[in-house]
Design a protein around this motif. Structure first.
Motif, PDB file in Angstrom:
ATOM      1  N   HIS A  73      -5.487   1.166   5.288  1.00  0.00           N
ATOM      2  CA  HIS A  73      -5.800   2.201   4.302  1.00  0.00           C
ATOM      3  C   HIS A  73      -6.705   3.257   4.921  1.00  0.00           C
ATOM      4  CE1 HIS A  73      -4.551  -0.536   0.986  1.00  0.00           C
ATOM      5  NE2 HIS A  73      -4.183   0.622   0.491  1.00  0.00           N
TER       6      HIS A  73
ATOM      7  N   GLU B 134       1.377   3.143  -3.610  1.00  0.00           N
ATOM      8  CA  GLU B 134       0.247   3.607  -4.411  1.00  0.00           C
ATOM      9  C   GLU B 134       0.395   5.040  -4.917  1.00  0.00           C
ATOM     10  OE1 GLU B 134      -3.131   2.787  -1.973  1.00  0.00           O
ATOM     11  OE2 GLU B 134      -2.895   0.636  -2.205  1.00  0.00           O
TER      12      GLU B 134
ATOM     13  N   LEU C 104      -8.475   4.466  -4.931  1.00  0.00           N
ATOM     14  CA  LEU C 104      -7.529   3.426  -4.563  1.00  0.00           C
ATOM     15  C   LEU C 104      -7.357   2.437  -5.709  1.00  0.00           C
ATOM     16  CD1 LEU C 104      -5.830   2.061  -2.330  1.00  0.00           C
ATOM     17  CD2 LEU C 104      -7.902   0.868  -1.649  1.00  0.00           C
TER      18      LEU C 104
ATOM     19  N   ARG D 129       0.808  -1.213   0.000  1.00  0.00           N
ATOM     20  CA  ARG D 129       0.000   0.000   0.000  1.00  0.00           C
ATOM     21  C   ARG D 129       0.845   1.268   0.000  1.00  0.00           C
ATOM     22  NH1 ARG D 129      -0.796   2.245   5.096  1.00  0.00           N
ATOM     23  NH2 ARG D 129       0.147   1.033   6.753  1.00  0.00           N
TER      24      ARG D 129
END
Length: 197
Positions: free
Chosen positions: A98, A55, A116, A52
């Protein structure tokens, strides 16, 4: 739910640092620990916890062990990295982390999830550098026999196979440790790839 195993990486948290160029240009880098096979799909290792963090990146730098320390194979490692990023990019998994870490996007639902997913789909399209590290540990005979060029070519082929977006000239041999071989060229390429993104 940690499992004991012979993992090649021991870093528990991504590291963030800044590269400051002489002309004042700054570049923020995140060192995301290595991924193991099954990180995106099975949650092996730290899985989504690490993935994550990439990103929002403009570019990716893949670093593999060219010298095969600990019996590793840089080409196989690059294929695993590419596969895991591709799997992550196509996954719809959203972790609780997240929700906690991305306050600027979190609106409680759909818009967050759509943004996302857009970021994830674009991961494999990001410009990349591929670095074959520990070149100073390769036997000197390999230099004269063209094995280094062959290694860089094989990394290029592996990148194509798994869908990593990388130009041939952005696959470099370096030695980040003792000799510092290739680091000046890396600095230039890194700046170029990020500003062009």
């Amino acid at each position: 739910n940690s499992k004991k195993a012979s993992y090649p990486f021991t870093t528990l948290h991504p590291l963030v640092g800044t590269i400051q160029y002489r002309d004042g240009f700054k570049l923020v880098m995140a060192d995301v620990p290595g991924l193991i096979d099954g990180a995106a799909t099975e949650g092996r290792g730290r899985g989504i916890e690490f993935l994550r963090h990439i990103e929002r990146t403009k570019a990716l730098v893949y670093i593999v062990d060219a010298a095969g320390v600990d019996g590793r194979n840089g080409i196989d490692d690059l294929k695993v990295l590419g596969k895991e990023l591709r799997e992550y990019g196509s996954s719809g998994i959203v972790s609780d982390a997240h929700m906690e870490d991305d306050d600027d996007l979190y609106d409680g639902g759909r818009e967050y999830h759509e943004e996302l997913m857009r970021r994830r789909r674009e991961i494999m399209k990001r410009p990349s550098l591929i670095l074959a590290n520990k070149m100073d540990l390769l036997p000197q005979d390999d230099v004269g026999l063209g094995r280094i060029e062959e290694l860089l070519f094989q990394l290029s082929e592996a990148a194509k196979e798994v869908g990593i977006s990388c130009q041939q000239e952005n696959i470099l041999g370096i030695s980040a440790g003792v000799s510092g071989e290739g680091l000046r060229e890396l600095s230039k390429k890194l700046r170029h790839i990020v500003t062009a993104a």
